[in-house]
Design an enzyme around this catalytic site. Structure first.
Site, PDB file in Angstrom:
ATOM      1  N   CYS A 120       0.813  -1.228   0.000  1.00 35.41           N
ATOM      2  CA  CYS A 120       0.000   0.000   0.000  1.00 35.41           C
ATOM      3  C   CYS A 120       0.840   1.267   0.000  1.00 35.41           C
ATOM      4  O   CYS A 120       0.321   2.356  -0.219  1.00 35.41           O
ATOM      5  CB  CYS A 120      -0.939  -0.007   1.198  1.00 35.41           C
ATOM      6  SG  CYS A 120      -1.962  -1.470   1.235  1.00 35.41           S
ATOM      7  N   HIS A 132      -3.148   6.708   2.931  1.00 34.84           N
ATOM      8  CA  HIS A 132      -3.654   5.428   2.428  1.00 34.84           C
ATOM      9  C   HIS A 132      -5.002   5.168   3.106  1.00 34.84           C
ATOM     10  O   HIS A 132      -5.144   5.316   4.319  1.00 34.84           O
ATOM     11  CB  HIS A 132      -2.637   4.334   2.753  1.00 34.84           C
ATOM     12  CG  HIS A 132      -3.141   2.964   2.515  1.00 34.84           C
ATOM     13  ND1 HIS A 132      -3.827   2.623   1.375  1.00 34.84           N
ATOM     14  CD2 HIS A 132      -3.080   1.834   3.280  1.00 34.84           C
ATOM     15  CE1 HIS A 132      -4.155   1.346   1.441  1.00 34.84           C
ATOM     16  NE2 HIS A 132      -3.724   0.846   2.592  1.00 34.84           N
ATOM     17  N   ASN A 137     -10.338  -0.267   0.868  1.00 37.95           N
ATOM     18  CA  ASN A 137      -8.886  -0.173   0.765  1.00 37.95           C
ATOM     19  C   ASN A 137      -8.469  -0.712  -0.614  1.00 37.95           C
ATOM     20  O   ASN A 137      -8.560  -1.907  -0.864  1.00 37.95           O
ATOM     21  CB  ASN A 137      -8.275  -1.007   1.901  1.00 37.95           C
ATOM     22  CG  ASN A 137      -6.759  -1.020   1.887  1.00 37.95           C
ATOM     23  OD1 ASN A 137      -6.132  -0.650   0.898  1.00 37.95           O
ATOM     24  ND2 ASN A 137      -6.177  -1.468   2.978  1.00 37.95           N
TER      25      ASN A 137
END
Ligand code: ACO
Length: 406
Positions: free
Chosen positions: A127, A272, A302
């Site tokens: 990520c 993020h 996500n």
């Protein structure tokens, strides 16, 4: 690795700055709500909303891949920047879900863009990957080695989720975001970056894949698979949560110091998009209002390496960034890895030209034709080469028969 881009100078006397001059995103049409998920695993909309802030996510259709989503996002970014694909020097794709181990997703996108002068590679830092990739491209631009780069974060997390594990499958979604970075003598753009890794946490979250064996290596091995499924994501949610809340504040502060700025100068933080509670904890640790953080995880969940560029595109569309604003990107994830970056937003925007847009559309059609033609030619040649030796054998047989040889 810590780098301060303010100190980097090109070969010539004038300094070059790496500015974000184009941006674009692409998400699948298919929406999966929390209620849809509750039909698959033992969960509820209330639990997911309260513990994560996520309400829905996008799931790739049968013909959508990391490369197709990334290509769409990149083409949109090129439209905003109003540049032609042949001016691109580098295509980088940050992803944990590449379509193939190789060819890289970046190479597939490079072909789809007809970016025929560009190098292309994928970057794996989970990520945090997109921030890492932007820094790699920015440094190449600031050094004078290249002028223009396309940096993409793209994922199809739905293909690596264990849809029976309610601890992970509720969190993730699919999508892609892209930016065009370009060199300019105008001060600003990427100011500083902190890129970090702690591989001792390699077992906290991961995807066992090609080459993973159930063996504890001497120096770099992970603990044995512990029953984790090949090609499916596993995660220790609690450990990830603690790690994330610790590193965001630390690394953002460090990146700001390197850029000679303080948190009070920052107009927007784009983190993020993992969990609303992580973002709120980061706001508390930095002693800032939660409103300083861009947040759109309720819509997309996500999306791993794609989450920051997708949130960036929506922030720009919502008018949350003005010329000269300092903006911070902060990513964290598998590896363990984390990365913070400070960017001064805004290079002079090019005039969007309809003519160039048409030329780009033609170039993309030509690229599609060229790829298909190249593949078709290779297939044709293979078939012919298979037939030819056979024909040769038959010719020789006929010759022998004609000459009545044994
Ligand atoms: N629905 C209902 N109950 C659930 C669910 C679910 N989907 N998932 C877990 N539970 C249960 C657990 O079984 C547990 O029950 P128990 O108390 O009876 O044992 C209870 O809820 C609490 O579980 P926790 O795991 O402690 O829940 P927590 O509040 O920590 O939330 C979560 C879990 C959402 C995963 C959280 O830990 C988190 O978000 N962690 C960070 C994840 C993250 O950011 N990952 C991405 C990193 S980026 C990358 O590189 C991929």
């Amino acid at each position: 690795m810590v780098t301060n881009n303010r100190g980097v100078s090109p070969a010539g006397p004038a300094r070059i700055y790496a500015h974000i001059v184009g941006w674009g995103m692409a998400v699948p049409d298919q929406i999966m709500t929390n209620d849809d998920l509750a039909l698959l695993v033992d969960t509820t909309d209330e639990w997911i909303t309260q513990r994560t802030g996520i309400k829905q996510r996008r799931i790739a259709g049968e013909t959508e891949t990391t490369a197709t989503l990334g290509l769409k996002a990149a083409r949109r970014a090129l439209d905003v920047a109003d540049i032609m694909p042949e001016t691109i020097d580098m295509v980088v794709v940050a992803t944990s879900t590449p379509d193939h181990i190789f060819p890289s997703t970046a190479s597939l996108i490079q072909a789809g863009l007809a970016a025929n002068r560009a190098g292309a590679f994928d970057l794996s830092a989970a990520c945090s990957g997109w921030v890492y990739a932007v820094q790699m491209a920015a440094q190449a631009i600031q050094s004078g080695a290249i002028k223009t780069a396309v940096v993409i974060g793209a994922e199809t997390m739905s293909r690596v989720l264990d849809w029976q594990d309610r601890g992970t499958c509720i969190l993730f979604g699919d999508g892609a975001g892209a930016v065009v970075l370009q060199g300019s003598p105008n001060p600003g753009g990427v100011l500083s970056a902190v890129l970090r890794s702690d591989g001792t946490g390699g077992d906290v979250l991961g995807i066992p894949s090609v080459g993973t064996i159930d063996y504890v290596g001497d120096d770099v091995g992970l603990p044995e698979l512990n029953g984790h499924k090949f090609s499916k994501m596993h995660m220790n949610g609690g450990e990830t949560f603690k790690f994330a809340t610790r590193v965001i504040g630390e690394s953002v502060t460090q990146a700001l110091e390197m850029a000679n700025l303080t948190i009070r100068d920052v107009k927007l933080i784009i983190p993020h998009q993992a969990n609303l509670r992580i973002i709120n904890a980061a706001a508390r640790s930095l002693k800032v209002d939660e409103g300083l953080f861009m947040c759109n995880l309720d819509k997309y969940g996500n999306t791993s390496a794609a989450s920051i560029p997708i949130a960036l595109v929506e922030a720009v569309e919502q008018g949350r960034l003005k010329q000269g604003d300092p903006v911070v990107f902060v990513g964290f994830g598998g590896g363990l890895t984390w990365a913070s970056m400070v960017v001064r937003w805004g290079a002079p925007m090019p005039e969007a030209g309809a003519f160039k847009k048409q030329r780009r559309a033609l170039t993309y059609s030509w690229a599609r034709f060229r790829s298909r033609f190249a593949r078709w030619t290779r297939q044709f040649n293979q078939t012919v080469n298979r037939v030819r030796p056979e024909q040769g054998r038959i010719e020789r047989l006929r010759h022998r028969i004609d000459r009545k040889l044994p």
